[in-house]
Design an enzyme around this catalytic site. Structure first.
Site: not given
Ligand code: UT7
Length: 323
Positions: A114, A250, A280
């Site tokens: 990225c 980005h 993204n």
């Molecule tokens: O470009 C390269 C660099 N990449 C990035 O910059 C991405 C960086 N990360 C992010 O953008 C965020 O971390 C995400 C959008 C990927 C996730 O957001 P988050 O607030 O960090 O959520 P999390 O990963 O801590 O997940 C929270 C909950 C989890 O459930 P539990 O364990 O709390 O029950 C996940 O399983 O959300 C769940 N979850 C979803 N729920 C519904 C993960 N993906 C989904 C989904 N729909 N698509």
């Protein structure tokens, strides 16, 4: 006098297929509400038959050349940022060179996931200021839909396909922050963090593999490292937050974009945001955002622009330029 790499044109290409968040609700335990609130993404474009990384790159490059009032043989170098080249080799850049009908110069790919476009801009800038190229096409192009695990809701709802390009030209400047062109670059990587974001395939497995990400861990690193690299690049350029007309970040997550802008002391009305429409697109996200912002009248000649990105590696960096 100081030689500067000045942006003379920009262009982009987005595949025709638009996929709204709600489409994922049919196959995954997810919702439009979750995707929008956690990432800011509302829709993304996915490649259709005929769209490849090199074909999309070529379309973006053609638009950028037209915008610059140049033709392919005016260009000395193509630097193409991608992690999803059509083939292991040749480079996507040489394929674009052929598709453009460019019969001179040289072309190569840069792979920094990225952060790829930042690395590509920094490399093209070095070619120009060292006199190895007068004009360079710098492209970011990706087909991340080819490396998605469609059963992994934590990744497949976040990414999209597309391409963006800019044309750089050598121009004499005074060596001051008022010059047009690239004023500074800052590149960083830390290979110890590879497990946070990687593809589990390649020549060692005989498959192209799928993207794997510990999203919340990447998130933690992102805001801190992006603000730090942007501030370092601004220091190198001799500019401060008040001088910034536009941050073009980005486009991975609106919360990362907001957190970084806040840490940099720049208000959100000076940040270009396209993540809602593109998702993204990895190395394509910054040139896509630059081209869109230029086309809709946000970025104007003379504006001070700070771009920053982080991705797999981890690799991150920033470029400060005056449009
Ligand atoms: O470009 C390269 C660099 N990449 C990035 O910059 C991405 C960086 N990360 C992010 O953008 C965020 O971390 C995400 C959008 C990927 C996730 O957001 P988050 O607030 O960090 O959520 P999390 O990963 O801590 O997940 C929270 C909950 C989890 O459930 P539990 O364990 O709390 O029950 C996940 O399983 O959300 C769940 N979850 C979803 N729920 C519904 C993960 N993906 C989904 C989904 N729909 N698509």
């Amino acid at each position: 006098m100081t030689l500067r790499a000045v942006i003379k044109g920009a262009g982009h290409y987005l595949p025709a297929r638009v996929v709204e968040n709600s489409e994922f609700e049919a196959t995954l335990d997810t919702s439009d509400e979750w995707i929008k609130s956690r990432s800011g993404i509302e829709r993304r474009h996915f490649a259709t038959e005929g769209d490849t990384t090199s074909s999309m790159a070529c379309a973006a490059a053609t638009a950028a050349l037209k915008d610059a009032g140049m033709v392919a043989d005016d260009i000395d170098a193509i630097v193409l940022a991608t992690s999803t080249a059509d083939f292991t080799f040749p480079s996507a850049a040489t394929m674009v060179q052929a598709q453009l009908g460019m019969t001179r110069g040289f072309a190569f790919d840069v792979q920094a996931v990225c952060a790829g476009f930042i690395y590509a801009l920094a490399n093209a800038n070095a070619l120009i200021v060292s006199g190895q190229a007068k004009r360079a096409l710098v492209i970011g192009a990706e087909t991340f839909s080819k490396i998605m695990d469609w059963t992994d809701r934590g990744t497949c709802v976040l990414f999209g396909d597309g391409a963006g390009a800019v044309v750089l030209e050598a121009q004499e400047g005074a060596g001051s922050p008022e010059d047009r062109g690239i004023l500074s670059t800052d590149l960083n990587s830390d290979g110890r963090l590879r497990d946070l974001l990687y593809v589990d395939g390649g020549v060692s497995t005989g498959t192209s593999g799928y993207l794997r990400m510990q999203g919340n861990q990447v998130f933690r690193h992102a805001v801190e490292k992006l603000a730090a690299t942007a501030n370092t690049a601004m220091d190198k350029a001799g500019v401060s937050a008040e001088d910034v007309d536009w941050i073009v970040p980005h486009q991975a997550n609106i919360r990362i974009i907001q957190g970084t802008a806040k840490k940099m002391g720049v208000a959100m009305d000076r940040v270009v945001v396209t993540v809602q429409d593109h998702g993204n697109t990895s190395a394509a996200s910054i040139p896509l955002a630059l081209s869109v912002a230029r086309a809709n009248g946000q970025i104007k000649a003379g504006d001070l622009v700070v771009t920053e990105a982080i991705g797999g590696g981890l690799a991150w960096g920033a470029v400060v330029l005056r449009w």
